[in-house]
Design a protein around this motif. Structure first.
Motif, mmCIF file in Angstrom:
data_model
loop_
_atom_site.group_PDB
_atom_site.id
_atom_site.type_symbol
_atom_site.label_atom_id
_atom_site.label_comp_id
_atom_site.label_asym_id
_atom_site.label_seq_id
_atom_site.Cartn_x
_atom_site.Cartn_y
_atom_site.Cartn_z
ATOM 1 N N GLY A 252 0.785 -1.234 0.000
ATOM 2 C CA GLY A 252 0.000 0.000 0.000
ATOM 3 C C GLY A 252 0.811 1.276 0.000
ATOM 4 O O GLY A 252 0.256 2.366 0.212
ATOM 5 N N VAL A 253 2.136 1.190 -0.213
ATOM 6 C CA VAL A 253 2.975 2.398 -0.250
ATOM 7 C C VAL A 253 3.193 2.788 -1.715
ATOM 8 O O VAL A 253 3.612 1.958 -2.525
ATOM 9 N N ALA A 254 2.916 4.039 -2.042
ATOM 10 C CA ALA A 254 3.144 4.507 -3.412
ATOM 11 C C ALA A 254 4.648 4.673 -3.605
ATOM 12 O O ALA A 254 5.255 5.595 -3.046
ATOM 13 N N ALA A 255 5.268 3.760 -4.350
ATOM 14 C CA ALA A 255 6.722 3.793 -4.593
ATOM 15 C C ALA A 255 6.960 3.311 -6.017
ATOM 16 O O ALA A 255 6.426 2.266 -6.414
ATOM 17 N N TYR A 256 7.741 4.088 -6.760
ATOM 18 C CA TYR A 256 7.937 3.800 -8.195
ATOM 19 C C TYR A 256 9.402 4.020 -8.536
ATOM 20 O O TYR A 256 10.011 4.997 -8.101
ATOM 21 N N ALA A 257 9.938 3.115 -9.356
ATOM 22 C CA ALA A 257 11.388 3.116 -9.593
ATOM 23 C C ALA A 257 11.761 3.729 -10.936
ATOM 24 O O ALA A 257 11.010 3.641 -11.912
ATOM 25 N N THR A 258 12.954 4.328 -10.953
ATOM 26 C CA THR A 258 13.537 4.754 -12.220
ATOM 27 C C THR A 258 15.044 4.521 -12.148
ATOM 28 O O THR A 258 15.648 4.618 -11.074
ATOM 29 N N MET A 259 15.638 4.146 -13.288
ATOM 30 C CA MET A 259 17.076 3.871 -13.357
ATOM 31 C C MET A 259 17.663 4.555 -14.577
ATOM 32 O O MET A 259 17.008 4.663 -15.601
ATOM 33 N N ASP A 260 18.927 4.969 -14.426
ATOM 34 C CA ASP A 260 19.590 5.658 -15.536
ATOM 35 C C ASP A 260 20.734 4.802 -16.075
ATOM 36 O O ASP A 260 20.623 3.585 -16.063
ATOM 37 N N ALA A 261 21.809 5.456 -16.503
ATOM 38 C CA ALA A 261 22.895 4.695 -17.130
ATOM 39 C C ALA A 261 23.802 4.094 -16.055
ATOM 40 O O ALA A 261 24.996 4.372 -15.983
ATOM 41 N N GLY A 262 23.214 3.274 -15.216
ATOM 42 C CA GLY A 262 23.942 2.638 -14.127
ATOM 43 C C GLY A 262 22.984 1.744 -13.365
ATOM 44 O O GLY A 262 21.777 1.745 -13.647
ATOM 45 N N PRO A 263 23.498 0.984 -12.396
ATOM 46 C CA PRO A 263 22.657 0.001 -11.699
ATOM 47 C C PRO A 263 21.839 0.574 -10.545
ATOM 48 O O PRO A 263 21.031 -0.140 -9.945
ATOM 49 N N ASN A 264 22.054 1.846 -10.212
ATOM 50 C CA ASN A 264 21.379 2.417 -9.038
ATOM 51 C C ASN A 264 19.915 2.695 -9.322
ATOM 52 O O ASN A 264 19.529 2.940 -10.453
ATOM 53 N N VAL A 265 19.117 2.641 -8.248
ATOM 54 C CA VAL A 265 17.670 2.794 -8.411
ATOM 55 C C VAL A 265 17.215 4.021 -7.626
ATOM 56 O O VAL A 265 17.643 4.234 -6.485
ATOM 57 N N LYS A 266 16.383 4.838 -8.262
ATOM 58 C CA LYS A 266 15.811 5.996 -7.593
ATOM 59 C C LYS A 266 14.323 5.736 -7.450
ATOM 60 O O LYS A 266 13.646 5.460 -8.449
#
Ligand code: PMV
Length: 351
Positions: A296-310
């Motif tokens: 139930g937590v609104a959480a959404y991922a995005t990743m760029d030119a690397g393995p880290n996740v925002k």
């Protein structure tokens, strides 16, 4: 968005005097990605992109004109830059010199708090700070849109870090002269409704990336059968994103950002040979984001030119999200960022 986050660069309208200037800029994370150039020399993108500037990892750059020097001197965190990294800065300064009609070399000192080259947008804050400082030191007197165009020439995503909060980088017109194309490709602030977002960053690996974003983009555009479909769908994503931001609908913003980023990575995975920035730990974090949503937590991922996740979430959920990500990658580092300010000159150092 919180009121104190200025999205217009400050200190840019003072009359610029050639000499010395210091600027600070922050990285930005794209919610609608820039992936692929249509002109490498002018750094013109294939698609529009949209980002949030962060309030962490500032880059501070000081540019001092040095009439007695034959070459530019460039340091990053006190260490002289060499090779390609130095060449990029010098080429950028050549552009500024050409516009200023000045041949003088410069001494450029940068303090970077972002892990360099790890897909955490160090080039965005780096070239935004350099553009603002160099433009002032060489006395160019540019407005914010012109600074954004200039920063773009150093690194595409830097065009957006000139602004705080949310910024949209226009790809610009596909036809016309080089000058028209250059003029049309700049970032500007995007107004948003009631939104109090945080980006929780899971640094699963902070080293430099194996393939530069420049090379990866080129390969993707040239060889990936998924590139064109993604570029087309990214237009729809942007239109939907603007509506979601305007409404302050964090769930919609997150869903659109996540699908746009996963689509971008799909284009790279289909390139020949494939470009894969996502590591096993990246997928572990993505699983924990799914679990947060199930809980139930609104959480959404995005990743760029690397393995880290925002991970985009409501500010009020940031601690819970950070806790979940720490549990997912105990060896990683987890940081919480909010919307940050635009690039600005530090005052009191004009000559
Ligand atoms: O500005 P560059 O050349 O470092 O490209 C950055 C591209 C991505 O970070 C992957 C996406 C984006 O829009 O910032």
């Amino acid at each position: 968005m919180r009121a104190e986050h200025r999205n217009t660069p400050t200190g840019l309208r003072e009359p610029a005097t050639a000499g010395t200037a210091t600027a600070v800029a922050h990285p930005n994370i794209a919610l609608i990605k820039y992936w692929g150039k249509r002109d490498e020399r002018l750094v013109l993108p294939r698609t529009d992109s949209l980002s949030m500037t962060l309030d962490i990892f500032p880059t501070t750059t000081r540019v001092r004109l040095a009439p007695d020097r034959e070459h530019d001197a460039v340091t990053l965190d006190g260490v002289p830059l060499r090779g390609e990294a130095r060449r990029r800065v010098t080429a950028f300064l050549d552009l500024v010199r050409q516009r200023a009609g000045l041949a003088r070399r410069a001494v450029v000192d940068t303090e970077n708090t972002v892990p360099t080259g790890a897909g955490l947008a160090s080039s965005a804050s780096g070239f935004a700070a350099l553009a603002v400082a160099a433009a002032a030191a060489y006395g160019l007197g540019l407005d914010a849109a012109a600074l954004s165009r200039l920063a773009r020439r150093g690194s595409g995503s830097a065009s957006r870090s000139v602004f705080g909060g949310f910024a949209l980088w226009h790809a610009g017109p596909d036809t016309g002269t080089d000058e028209e194309a250059d003029l049309g490709s700049y970032a500007e602030p995007v107004p948003v409704g009631e939104l109090d977002p945080a980006l929780v960053i899971a640094v699963v690996h902070a080293g430099p990336k194996a393939v530069s974003s420049r090379e990866a983009m080129r390969r993707t555009v040239d060889t990936s059968p998924l590139y064109e479909p993604w570029a087309v769908s990214s237009k729809d994503d942007l239109a939907d994103m603007r509506v979601a931001l305007h409404r302050g609908d964090l769930d919609a913003v997150g869903e659109i950002a996540e699908r746009n980023a996963l689509g971008m990575h799909a284009t790279m995975l289909a390139a020949r040979p494939a470009v894969r920035y996502l590591a096993p730990a990246t997928l572990t974090v993505l699983d924990s984001v799914l679990q947060l949503r199930r809980d139930g937590v609104a959480a959404y991922a995005t990743m760029d030119a690397g393995p880290n996740v925002k991970v985009l979430c409501r500010r009020g959920d940031a601690d819970r999200v950070a806790g979940a990500l720490r549990g997912a990658v105990p060896d990683g580092q987890v940081l919480v960022a909010g919307p940050g300010p635009g690039a600005r000159l530090l005052c009191g150092e004009r000559r």
